[in-house]
Design a protein around this motif. Structure first.
Motif, PDB file in Angstrom:
ATOM      1  N   UNK A 150     -13.578  11.319   7.376  1.00 35.67           N
ATOM      2  CA  UNK A 150     -12.981  12.083   6.269  1.00 35.67           C
ATOM      3  C   UNK A 150     -13.679  13.436   6.098  1.00 35.67           C
ATOM      4  N   UNK A 151     -14.973  13.502   6.404  1.00 33.17           N
ATOM      5  CA  UNK A 151     -15.683  14.783   6.271  1.00 33.17           C
ATOM      6  C   UNK A 151     -15.376  15.708   7.449  1.00 33.17           C
ATOM      7  N   UNK A 152     -15.411  15.177   8.677  1.00 37.30           N
ATOM      8  CA  UNK A 152     -15.436  16.054   9.851  1.00 37.30           C
ATOM      9  C   UNK A 152     -14.141  16.109  10.641  1.00 37.30           C
ATOM     10  N   UNK A 153     -13.341  15.067  10.583  1.00 35.06           N
ATOM     11  CA  UNK A 153     -12.215  14.999  11.523  1.00 35.06           C
ATOM     12  C   UNK A 153     -10.887  14.852  10.806  1.00 35.06           C
ATOM     13  N   UNK A 154     -10.835  15.272   9.565  1.00 33.75           N
ATOM     14  CA  UNK A 154      -9.578  15.136   8.813  1.00 33.75           C
ATOM     15  C   UNK A 154      -8.969  16.515   8.592  1.00 33.75           C
ATOM     16  N   UNK A 155      -7.701  16.612   8.845  1.00 38.06           N
ATOM     17  CA  UNK A 155      -6.985  17.896   8.732  1.00 38.06           C
ATOM     18  C   UNK A 155      -5.707  17.678   7.935  1.00 38.06           C
ATOM     19  N   UNK A 156      -5.178  18.765   7.359  1.00 34.11           N
ATOM     20  CA  UNK A 156      -3.868  18.648   6.721  1.00 34.11           C
ATOM     21  C   UNK A 156      -2.855  18.034   7.689  1.00 34.11           C
ATOM     22  N   UNK A 157      -2.063  17.144   7.175  1.00 28.37           N
ATOM     23  CA  UNK A 157      -1.066  16.458   8.014  1.00 28.37           C
ATOM     24  C   UNK A 157      -1.499  15.046   8.392  1.00 28.37           C
ATOM     25  N   UNK A 158      -2.797  14.769   8.356  1.00 25.48           N
ATOM     26  CA  UNK A 158      -3.248  13.425   8.719  1.00 25.48           C
ATOM     27  C   UNK A 158      -2.715  12.401   7.710  1.00 25.48           C
ATOM     28  N   UNK A 159      -2.509  11.198   8.227  1.00 26.76           N
ATOM     29  CA  UNK A 159      -1.968  10.140   7.379  1.00 26.76           C
ATOM     30  C   UNK A 159      -3.086   9.236   6.846  1.00 26.76           C
ATOM     31  N   UNK A 160      -2.986   8.911   5.588  1.00 27.20           N
ATOM     32  CA  UNK A 160      -3.879   7.935   4.955  1.00 27.20           C
ATOM     33  C   UNK A 160      -3.009   6.798   4.425  1.00 27.20           C
ATOM     34  N   UNK A 161      -3.622   5.650   4.215  1.00 28.22           N
ATOM     35  CA  UNK A 161      -2.959   4.591   3.447  1.00 28.22           C
ATOM     36  C   UNK A 161      -3.877   4.234   2.285  1.00 28.22           C
ATOM     37  N   UNK A 175      -7.839   5.688   7.035  1.00 25.89           N
ATOM     38  CA  UNK A 175      -7.416   6.890   7.765  1.00 25.89           C
ATOM     39  C   UNK A 175      -6.689   6.472   9.037  1.00 25.89           C
ATOM     40  N   UNK A 176      -5.717   7.287   9.443  1.00 26.50           N
ATOM     41  CA  UNK A 176      -4.901   6.957  10.633  1.00 26.50           C
ATOM     42  C   UNK A 176      -5.745   6.691  11.877  1.00 26.50           C
ATOM     43  N   UNK A 180     -20.810  22.602   2.221  1.00 30.77           N
ATOM     44  CA  UNK A 180     -22.073  22.402   2.902  1.00 30.77           C
ATOM     45  C   UNK A 180     -21.813  21.433   4.043  1.00 30.77           C
ATOM     46  N   UNK A 181     -22.735  20.567   4.272  1.00 35.39           N
ATOM     47  CA  UNK A 181     -22.515  19.574   5.318  1.00 35.39           C
ATOM     48  C   UNK A 181     -22.393  18.199   4.691  1.00 35.39           C
ATOM     49  N   UNK A 182     -22.150  18.179   3.368  1.00 35.31           N
ATOM     50  CA  UNK A 182     -22.343  16.894   2.687  1.00 35.31           C
ATOM     51  C   UNK A 182     -21.122  16.310   2.024  1.00 35.31           C
ATOM     52  N   UNK A 183     -20.239  17.139   1.509  1.00 34.32           N
ATOM     53  CA  UNK A 183     -19.155  16.574   0.701  1.00 34.32           C
ATOM     54  C   UNK A 183     -17.821  17.200   1.065  1.00 34.32           C
ATOM     55  N   UNK A 184     -16.825  16.362   1.309  1.00 30.56           N
ATOM     56  CA  UNK A 184     -15.472  16.866   1.546  1.00 30.56           C
ATOM     57  C   UNK A 184     -14.639  16.616   0.293  1.00 30.56           C
ATOM     58  N   UNK A 185     -13.864  17.608  -0.069  1.00 27.53           N
ATOM     59  CA  UNK A 185     -12.871  17.413  -1.131  1.00 27.53           C
ATOM     60  C   UNK A 185     -11.513  17.471  -0.449  1.00 27.53           C
ATOM     61  N   UNK A 186     -10.784  16.376  -0.520  1.00 26.43           N
ATOM     62  CA  UNK A 186      -9.471  16.409   0.120  1.00 26.43           C
ATOM     63  C   UNK A 186      -8.401  15.971  -0.855  1.00 26.43           C
ATOM     64  N   UNK A 187      -7.232  16.549  -0.628  1.00 24.94           N
ATOM     65  CA  UNK A 187      -6.074  16.185  -1.448  1.00 24.94           C
ATOM     66  C   UNK A 187      -5.013  15.597  -0.545  1.00 24.94           C
ATOM     67  N   UNK A 188      -4.332  14.604  -1.082  1.00 23.43           N
ATOM     68  CA  UNK A 188      -3.306  13.933  -0.289  1.00 23.43           C
ATOM     69  C   UNK A 188      -2.068  13.744  -1.151  1.00 23.43           C
ATOM     70  N   UNK A 189      -0.920  13.996  -0.559  1.00 19.68           N
ATOM     71  CA  UNK A 189       0.347  13.840  -1.281  1.00 19.68           C
ATOM     72  C   UNK A 189       0.935  12.463  -0.974  1.00 19.68           C
ATOM     73  N   UNK A 190       1.427  11.807  -2.006  1.00 19.02           N
ATOM     74  CA  UNK A 190       2.121  10.531  -1.822  1.00 19.02           C
ATOM     75  C   UNK A 190       3.592  10.731  -2.181  1.00 19.02           C
ATOM     76  N   UNK A 210       0.859  -1.187   0.000  1.00 21.80           N
ATOM     77  CA  UNK A 210       0.000   0.000   0.000  1.00 21.80           C
ATOM     78  C   UNK A 210       0.890   1.230   0.000  1.00 21.80           C
ATOM     79  N   UNK A 211       0.245   2.376  -0.151  1.00 22.99           N
ATOM     80  CA  UNK A 211       0.991   3.634  -0.252  1.00 22.99           C
ATOM     81  C   UNK A 211       0.616   4.525   0.933  1.00 22.99           C
ATOM     82  N   UNK A 212       1.611   5.131   1.543  1.00 25.19           N
ATOM     83  CA  UNK A 212       1.348   6.134   2.579  1.00 25.19           C
ATOM     84  C   UNK A 212       1.032   7.457   1.882  1.00 25.19           C
ATOM     85  N   UNK A 213       0.076   8.192   2.424  1.00 21.83           N
ATOM     86  CA  UNK A 213      -0.251   9.512   1.861  1.00 21.83           C
ATOM     87  C   UNK A 213      -0.496  10.473   3.015  1.00 21.83           C
ATOM     88  N   UNK A 214      -0.280  11.762   2.766  1.00 21.08           N
ATOM     89  CA  UNK A 214      -0.501  12.776   3.802  1.00 21.08           C
ATOM     90  C   UNK A 214      -1.475  13.822   3.276  1.00 21.08           C
TER      91      UNK A 214
END
Ligand SMILES: NC(=O)C1=CN([C@@H]2O[C@H](COP(=O)(O)OP(=O)(O)OC[C@H]3O[C@@H](n4cnc5c(N)ncnc54)[C@H](O)[C@@H]3O)[C@@H](O)[C@H]2O)C=CC1
Length: 475
Positions: free
Chosen positions: A253-264, A212-213, A186-196, A174-178
């Motif tokens: 991913x919508x409510x508790x994700x911030x820049x710096x968080x780690x994804x796989x 998500x971490x 609104x309250x419905x959709x998050x757009x997030x970008x992650x760097x690998x 798998x790949x680590x991403x940040x």
């Protein structure tokens, strides 16, 4: 990249199998005896009504005898039961069919991200046989058990072969991403970008499983969005996450994700790719976050030379739900020849009113000859729209879409037993549909500088009033 020892269980796949290592035995899953598949199918059919109990017993048996395997599964096992049984039914139904071997090999490749190793397969196979034996006391006999054991050995052999091949080819488990940016619309959709940090190869239309971490073990598939040039695209990935009521990962991913968080991320998968080069006309239809895969497919089409005639129809619950409207606005400004229409319902109108408006428009179109349609969105929307397109004369081969989600077929089921009696189709995140970008899929065409616009497809007069280019209620 992730090392070994991860602790995960996929959303669409499950570990099962017998002792690996003795090589694939004939057709995938079939074992040596041609009757094995029939015996295994019949045996599974007999326990379907008690499927929920079988799977619970299976996990209890597995964790009791092999407690070290417990961390490979999520803390909350609820939907794991159904996922395992659905996966098992899916494989058993395909025993001895062409394509199963390749599917199992991809499944084995993907299981590496959970930390599954060859030695885990016999344990899982033994618990599965124990669970099946326990739940079919009147019919279980030596022949049935032997058929299951041979079948699982074959399945496990294909899965472990796939895992070994991917590892030997240097493909990460798998790949680590940040996370580098996060925005909630609104309250419905998050757009997030992650760097690998290492290249992540993918093609427009594919998806990745994401963890998500803060939710180890919970993997969910999300389409890969984003429109950068191919090399940059491999480094910064975009995801559009619609909030699923009661959902685990979508909430985080919508409510508790911030820049710096780690994804796989699992490897990019999915075969619903852009129509092949040379397709003269393409209609892209997106419902809600079904826009995510459509966005890079549109980008790829616009880079082609000659560019095909492109029309976009995006459907959403309301104007505020066009979370990526600014992007499409920009495209429309720069390309006056591009056709893009938003369809949405006004306040107080029913959920499917916007889809109905689009469908009225599609019904009036007469220009389906030579057209390809790329369709994504909620399962009900995809199903209804596909049926409508076929009734309008679109040949089935001209429609590109992912397999429908199993959840669509599960709607209305009140128990596992019901779901097993009326089994769902495989999830659109279907191992069958998995294509490694480097292995099986055609390479994305190189970007080309903008040149003259292609011919514009005029909107038939009868529909002009019903569809307004730009972000406007389509009434
Ligand atoms: N490859 C694919 O097919 C992809 C599918 N999806 C799926 O798309 C869905 C998007 O969810 P949201 O953004 O919350 O969309 P949503 O629930 O807000 O629906 C968007 C629009 O689709 C129409 N619609 C919804 N359900 C319908 C039905 N049963 N019949 C007719 N029309 C219907 C409505 O007009 C609605 O305004 C998710 O289920 C996601 O899994 C998302 C990305 C890719």
């Amino acid at each position: 990249m992730c090392g070994p020892g991860g602790n995960h269980m996929d959303d669409d796949s499950a570990v099962f199998g017998g002792p690996p290592g003795d090589g694939a035995e004939g057709p995938a899953g079939g074992g040596k005896d041609p009757d094995d598949a029939d015996m295994v199918r019949a045996s599974l059919e007999r326990v379907r009504r008690r499927g929920g109990h079988v799977v619970r017993y299976f996990f209890a048996h597995l964790f009791r005898h092999h407690p070290h395997l417990r961390p490979l599964f999520p803390a909350l096992m609820d939907d794991q039961y159904e996922r395992l049984f659905t996966a098992l039914v899916g494989v058993v139904e395909q025993l001895n069919r062409p394509g199963l071997a390749a599917r199992l090999e991809r499944l084995g490749r993907d299981h590496r991200k959970f930390g599954v190793v060859d030695a885990d397969y016999p344990a899982v196979g033994a618990s599965l046989v124990a669970a099946l034996r326990r739940h079919s006391p009147a019919t279980w006999d030596e022949r049935t058990e032997a058929a299951w054991r041979r079948t699982y050995r074959s399945i496990a052999a294909h899965m472990t072969a796939g895992a070994r091949r991917a590892t030997a080819a240097g493909e990460p488990a798998c790949w680590e991403a940040r996370v580098v940016s996060h925005r909630l619309y609104g309250d419905h959709t998050a757009v997030l970008r992650a760097a690998v940090p290492t290249p992540y190869p993918w093609l427009p239309g594919q998806y990745a499983t994401v963890e998500h971490q803060d939710l180890p073990g919970v993997w969910r598939p999300y389409s890969l969005a984003g429109v950068a040039a191919a090399d940059e695209r491999e480094r910064v990935l975009e995801f559009h996450v619609g909030r699923v009521p009661g959902g685990l990962l979508s909430g985080v991913l919508c409510d508790a994700t911030r820049p710096g968080h780690r994804l796989r991320l699992g490897p990019a998968s999915g075969s619903a790719l852009a129509p092949p080069p040379g397709t003269p006309g393409v209609t892209l239809i997106a419902g809600g976050t079904g826009w995510a895969p459509v966005k890079p497919v549109l980008d790829e089409l616009l880079r082609r030379r000659p560019a095909p005639r492109v029309r976009v129809d995006a459907v959403a619950r309301g104007e505020a739900h066009f979370y990526d409207g600014a992007f499409l606005d920009g495209l429309l400004r720069d390309r006056p020849w591009l056709s893009a229409y938003w369809w949405y319902q006004e306040q107080g109108e029913g959920l499917i009113r916007a889809a109905e408006r689009l469908h009225e428009h599609l019904r009036r179109r007469r220009d389906w000859a030579g057209e390809s349609v790329y369709l994504c969105g909620p399962a009900g929307f995809v199903q209804e729209t596909a049926e409508l397109l076929f009734s309008c004369g679109l040949p089935p081969g001209a429609l590109i879409r992912d397999p429908l989600p199993a959840s669509a077929a599960r709607r209305g089921h009140v128990s596992h037993a019901e779901a097993f009696l009326d089994p769902p189709p495989v999830h659109w995140i279907d191992p069958d549909a998995r294509i490694g970008p480097s292995a099986d899929a055609p390479a994305a065409p190189p970007a080309a500088p903008p040149t003259a616009p292609p011919a514009v497809a005029p909107i038939p007069a009868a529909t002009a009033a019903a569809a307004v280019r730009g972000r406007t209620r389509a009434s």
